[in-house]
Structure formats: structure tokens, C-alpha cells
Design a protein around this motif. Structure first.
Motif, mmCIF file in Angstrom:
data_model
loop_
_atom_site.group_PDB
_atom_site.id
_atom_site.type_symbol
_atom_site.label_atom_id
_atom_site.label_comp_id
_atom_site.label_asym_id
_atom_site.label_seq_id
_atom_site.Cartn_x
_atom_site.Cartn_y
_atom_site.Cartn_z
ATOM 1 N N GLU A 309 0.821 -1.202 0.000
ATOM 2 C CA GLU A 309 0.000 0.000 0.000
ATOM 3 C C GLU A 309 0.861 1.261 0.000
ATOM 4 O OE1 GLU A 309 -2.652 -0.146 3.307
ATOM 5 O OE2 GLU A 309 -3.558 -2.059 2.704
ATOM 6 N N THR A 310 0.252 2.378 -0.380
ATOM 7 C CA THR A 310 0.950 3.658 -0.349
ATOM 8 C C THR A 310 1.386 3.981 1.075
ATOM 9 O OG1 THR A 310 -0.347 4.460 -2.214
ATOM 10 C CG2 THR A 310 0.735 6.112 -0.852
ATOM 11 N N ASN A 336 9.189 8.488 -9.905
ATOM 12 C CA ASN A 336 7.788 8.264 -9.543
ATOM 13 C C ASN A 336 6.962 8.360 -10.817
ATOM 14 O OD1 ASN A 336 5.090 8.397 -8.668
ATOM 15 N ND2 ASN A 336 5.682 9.350 -6.739
ATOM 16 N N ASP A 380 9.072 3.703 -9.151
ATOM 17 C CA ASP A 380 7.975 3.680 -8.191
ATOM 18 C C ASP A 380 6.647 3.919 -8.901
ATOM 19 O OD1 ASP A 380 6.762 3.437 -5.771
ATOM 20 O OD2 ASP A 380 7.375 5.393 -5.002
ATOM 21 N N GLU A 381 5.590 3.267 -8.431
ATOM 22 C CA GLU A 381 4.248 3.354 -9.030
ATOM 23 C C GLU A 381 4.295 3.086 -10.535
ATOM 24 O OE1 GLU A 381 1.882 3.176 -7.180
ATOM 25 O OE2 GLU A 381 2.672 3.913 -5.282
ATOM 26 N N THR A 421 4.612 -0.906 -6.829
ATOM 27 C CA THR A 421 3.251 -0.407 -7.066
ATOM 28 C C THR A 421 2.336 -0.827 -5.926
ATOM 29 O OG1 THR A 421 1.380 -0.388 -8.613
ATOM 30 C CG2 THR A 421 2.567 -2.460 -8.378
ATOM 31 N N HIS A 422 1.250 -0.082 -5.751
ATOM 32 C CA HIS A 422 0.223 -0.478 -4.783
ATOM 33 C C HIS A 422 -0.986 -1.066 -5.506
ATOM 34 C CE1 HIS A 422 -1.361 3.438 -6.071
ATOM 35 N NE2 HIS A 422 -2.537 3.033 -5.627
#
Length: 586
Positions: A309-310, A336, A380-381, A421-422
Motif C-alpha cells: 500500500e501507499t 515516480n 515507483d508506481e 506499485t500499490h
């Protein structure tokens, strides 16, 4: 039925009332509730270290005191499931009728008043003698049990002595508590990052008694853990995060306090240092497992995908990986993917030549990928990356070359890729929002960082982050800590860090952080989500067990076909795979 006996202990009356409310009948033997052989094997594997410690430190005492008696030493997990037992074989056979074998669950709501189940609820040592048992068929035994706690105060099991036709006196209760103390002290000395052990006592002869106070510090002298006796001797509510040197400087006036320092086993420390050097890891087994796996592949040219999760600390996880990798002297470049404008993603990642597009840098830009040459590129993400950029990234990962926007010249790169990633990428693939071939390229190994609400080291983590902002020696009050421990932390560690930072600042140089130091809007948010009652937690746990069993049934019905299980339950394959792995089925 209610227990009506003069001078009955309050805990016993409450236990009988709970047993009756659970629908149990005194003269009816309750159903045999036990785990399957497969799930019991998994429970034993998860708790093997605790079983080994009990065999080494508690079993010899039991054998000496209860040799040739009809007694057994029983160890359960925190759910009341018997995971191991020792003692007379003939006694074991006789107890088959009341289901006191491995795999049987002795929660109070299932078996009525009994030492194991009642100790789980009361969270303290309990002896249930003969007719104090709620179920008539259990009244031929006497049982003394005591909960086992880890260094963070979490209950990890129950140790019990059960005897046939023998009333347990105070000596049996003391023996059980002594065995528990020995086990807890051993576990305390083997926590992650433990480097120094300090034994405390009022007299030197008690330093080796098993009832001494114990402090565990890291190699920098910061206290990581303690047992309950240490806090009693030091007259302090908490010492986590304090400096050993400062603590003993302030404790000099205490008369008669003696202590002894010893370095913990160097070999053990070396192994632990590798496995827990993740900055935000303080003993959570899921993070340690993820870390162990990640460190094994980080230097093997295998791409790593981190799920979570974030705000759970994925970036900190990657920073720690970079520090311990062979690329630590190279750069760690973080991108990001969700924060970059879609029309600039490709130029930011792959670079561009001068004048490649309107607004382009007149000197060109080398790009994040080439900046990461000889180092690590952290995407990221990555699930938010546009499809066009995904195609070009796949080419880079396959060919190890980058072609800047507006150029025909390729540039070789040597990078290790870590993505995070979330989101559920497999679901995005099914929706056509993420390339399947790129997914296979980035998930050489997939690990998951758990949310803060599920972490077993939450209390230690809270204390550690608090010490980062404390301007003077300061502790968190138990009332505030209880609020922190019950909060759902939807923003995870990022939210916790912000709350501690502002609260510590508002408390200034106070000796303790209290609820009144919380900003009013944060206090309202926390109070809006109250602590669950015991019944609610039990219902939640029952629901989880039901969901797990549904998955197991579906998996077995499809003969282990994950795709068919996914379609049958309407859940993505990635989710099914992760859950089956957590249950130990694959």
C-alpha cells in the motif's frame, strides 16, 4: 449455568459465564475442533523456533519435576492450537477422548473454562484445578498455563502443564512461570539487530537466576527491547530507544542495583545484520522474509517487483537494498511514474536531444535511465506508466540500450531495475492498461511489504520513529500508545511519521507524550475509528478463517489450478497466488 461458589476468583466466575454464553453444556463433551494435518504442519513450521526453545530451556525442568507422573507439557500457538506436547505416552492416549493432542484447539469458547483458553483471554498465568473446569468430562485433570510474550508485548503462545488426578499447588504455577521466563529471555537475546545484552539485579547472585532484568541494545548502544523485570528494577514505564550510557548515568542513584554486560554471539549478529538491515524493520517476520529473498537476488541481474500500500515504506526498503548491494557505489535513481506528466514521461526516462520537442532543454537531457548507469533504477508506481512508455522501457530492459527522444543513436546502460506499485498489475493487464510482456520482465521476484496495521513490530516502530523527533528524553504514555496501536493508519508509515513529528514538536520538552499533545484534527480522526471489542475481533478472526477455508476448498476442488481457482472465486490470479503462498499451500 453460572458458577455459584463462595470466594470464587473473579476470573473463574467470568470464565464460567463466558462458557455458558458460548452455548456449551457442562455434561456434554464439546466437539473436537482441530486443524488438518496440512495446516498443523504449517503452524509448526511457523513456530518451530519457539518449539525448539521450549525443548531446550523448559522441557528439562519439566522432566526433572514431573518424571514418572501422569503429566504433560503442552505448547500452543496464540490461537490456542496445540503445536507440540511432551510427557508420558500412556497419559497422551488416555486424553484422546478429550482431544488434548496436537492440532486440537483449546480456546475457551470451544472447550469451556480451561487453563490454556482462559489464560489466552486473561493474558496472565491461570491454574484450573479439577472441578473448576466447566465441562464435567474435563474435571479429572488439573492444568496450569502461562502466556508467552515476545519482546514487543505480543502474545506468541501458551505453555501449560496438565496432570491427571493431581492437584496443582503454587509450586506448579511458579514452575510454569519460571519456564516461560527462561523461554522469553532466550528469545529476547535473539531479536534482530541485538548486539549487547545487559543483565540487571538487586544482588549479584540473581544475575544468573532467570529472573534478572534484561536489556538488549544494538551496536550503537540504543535499547531495542527489555523484559518486564528490567522495567520494575529501573522504575521506568519504557526504555525503548534510550541510550544505554545515558540510562545508566541517570540510574546511578538507585542503591544496590548491579549489572553485567555481554556481547551477543558474533556469528548470530552477522547473520541477523544481513537479514534485517532494512531501516524500518524491527522484527516483523513478513518484512524479514521479503528482505531475505530480496537480498539473495539483488546482485543476480533479476528484476524485483515490490508490492504494498501507499506509505508502507517501499522507498526505504529500496534504499536499504541499494546500500547492501554490489551497486552501492553507483547511483540510486528514483522515478515516480505516477507523478510525471504523460507527455514528459519518455523524455524524463530515456532523455532527449536538444530541440527534440517544444520546450525541450536546449542542451538536451541524458534521462533517468542513463543517470542510473552502474547503479539501480527504482521505478515507483510503475502501474501508472503510460502504455507508450511501457513499450520503450521493455526495449531498454531487453536490449540494455537507450535511444533518447529525437535521436537515432543508442547508448548502452548497465542497470538493476526495481519496480514498485500499490495496484494489482494482473488486473490492469486484463483491462489492457499494462503490458503483459513488461510485467514478466519486471517481476523476476515479487515481494510484499505489509501495511502498518498488520505489522508485528508496530510498537517498536512507533517508539523508534518517536525517538527520531524527540528533543529530549521522552516516552509515549500508555494511553497514547494504545490509541496509536488501535488506529488503522490508512496512510501507513508516512502517516505515522507525520503524526509523531508534529506531536513531538507540540509537546516540546515534556517528559511524556500524551493524548492532549495530538493536534485536534488528528485526535478526531483517530477517535472516529474506535478500538474493536473482543467480540468484534473474534468475529473478524472467524471471518478470516472462513475466507481462508473457502480459498483452500476452491483450490483443492480445481486440483491446484490457480487460473480455475481465480475464475471460480472471481479474484485475480495474483491475489490468489499471494494468498496461497501466505497459507503455505504453494
Amino acid at each position: 449455568m453460572r458458577l455459584q461458589v463462595n470466594e470464587t476468583p473473579e476470573w473463574l466466575s467470568s470464565s464460567w459465564n463466558r462458557s455458558s454464553d458460548a452455548g456449551l453444556k457442562q455434561r456434554r463433551l464439546p466437539e473436537d475442533t482441530r486443524l488438518s494435518a496440512m495446516l498443523l504442519s504449517e503452524r509448526r513450521r511457523e513456530t518451530q523456533s519457539m518449539i525448539d526453545v521450549v525443548e531446550k530451556h523448559a522441557l528439562p525442568l519439566f522432566n526433572q519435576m514431573f518424571a514418572r507422573t501422569d503429566s504433560r507439557l503442552i505448547l500452543t500457538d496464540p490461537d490456542g492450537v496445540i503445536i507440540s506436547s511432551w510427557g508420558q505416552p500412556r497419559f497422551k492416549e488416555k486424553l484422546t477422548a478429550i482431544a488434548l493432542g496436537s492440532g486440537a484447539c483449546w480456546q475457551e469458547k470451544l472447550k469451556g473454562t480451561n487453563a490454556i483458553g482462559t489464560a489466552l483471554i486473561e493474558a496472565k498465568p491461570i491454574s484450573v484445578i479439577g472441578d473448576q473446569h466447566f465441562i464435567k468430562q474435563h474435571q479429572f485433570i488439573s492444568c496450569s498455563a502461562s502466556p508467552l510474550f515476545d519482546h514487543e508485548g505480543n502474545m506468541i503462545g501458551v505453555l501449560d502443564i496438565t496432570s491427571e488426578q493431581q492437584e496443582h499447588d503454587i509450586s506448579v504455577q511458579v514452575l510454569v512461570q519460571n519456564m516461560v521466563q527462561l523461554v522469553e529471555n532466550y528469545l529476547l537475546s535473539h531479536i534482530p539487530q541485538g548486539s549487547l545484552r545487559i543483565d540487571l539485579a538487586c544482588e549479584k547472585s540473581l544475575l544468573y537466576s532467570g529472573w534478572q532484568g534484561i536489556l538488549i541494545a544494538d551496536e550503537n548502544g540504543k535499547i531495542l527491547a527489555n523484559n518486564r523485570v528490567a522495567l520494575q528494577l529501573l522504575s521506568q514505564p519504557s526504555v525503548i530507544g534510550h541510550s544505554i550510557d545515558n540510562l545508566f548515568e541517570s540510574q546511578r542513584p538507585i542503591p544496590g542495583l548491579v549489572f553485567e554486560k555481554q556481547q551477543l554471539n558474533a556469528t548470530k549478529r552477522k547473520v541477523r545484520t544481513v537479514s534485517v538491515s532494512c531501516e524500518l524493520h524491527h522484527g516483523d517476520d513478513r518484512i524479514e522474509h521479503a528482505w531475505q529473498q530480496a537480498t539473495k537476488v539483488i546482485d543476480k541481474d533479476i528484476s524485483l517487483l515490490i508490492l504494498g500500500e501507499t506509505g508502507v515504506g517501499k522507498s526505504e526498503f529500496v534504499k536499504s537494498l541499494h546500500k547492501c548491494s554490489s551497486r552501492r557505489r553507483g547511483p540510486l535513481v528514483t522515478v515516480n511514474c505516477g507523478a510525471l506528466p504523460k507527455d514528459l514521461v519518455e523524455s524524463e526516462l530515456f532523455g532527449h536531444v536538444a530541440g527534440a520537442f517544444t520546450g525541450a532543454n536546449n542542451k538536451g537531457f541524458v534521462g533517468k535511465i542513463r543517470q542510473a548507469d552502474k547503479g539501480i533504477l527504482f521505478l515507483d508506481e510503475i502501474a501508472d506508466m503510460p502504455l507508450e512508455a511501457q513499450c520503450r522501457l521493455l526495449h531498454v530492459l531487453q536490449e540494455k540500450v537507450v535511444v533518447p527522444v529525437g535521436s537515432a543513436q543508442s547508448h548502452p546502460v548497465d542497470i538493476q531495475v526495481i519496480a514498485a506499485t500499490h495496484k494489482d498489475i494482473e488486473q490492469l493487464i486484463e483491462q489492457g492498461k499494462f503490458r503483459q510482456d513488461l510485467y514478466y520482465r519486471i517481476n523476476g521476484l515479487t515481494v510484499e511489504v505489509p501495511p502498518l496495521r498488520d505489522r508485528k513490530d508496530k510498537r517498536t516502530l512507533i517508539n523508534t520513529l518517536h525517538q527520531k523527533y524527540a528533543q529530549a528524553p521522552q516516552i509515549i504514555s500508555e494511553e497514547l500508545m494504545a490509541l496509536f496501536m488501535s488506529h488503522c493508519w490508512t496512510g501507513n508509515i508516512r502517516e505515522l511519521d507525520n503524526v509523531l513529528k508534529v506531536t513531538t514538536l507540540l509537546a516540546s520538552h515534556e517528559e511524556s507524550l500524551h493524548i492532549e499533545h495530538l493536534p485536534s484534527h488528528i485526535f478526531r480522526q483517530m477517535k472516529a475509528k474506535p478500538i474493536k471489542s473482543n467480540n468484534e475481533m473474534a468475529e473478524s478472526k472467524d471471518l478470516k478463517s472462513t475466507v481462508d477455508q473457502t480459498l483452500i476448498d476452491a483450490y483443492q476442488a480445481t486440483r491446484g489450478n490457480i487460473s480455475k481457482t481465480s475464475r471460480l472465486l472471481g479474484v485475480s490470479r495474483n491475489t490468489i497466488y499471494r494468498k496461497l503462498k501466505m497459507l503455505g499451500l504453494i
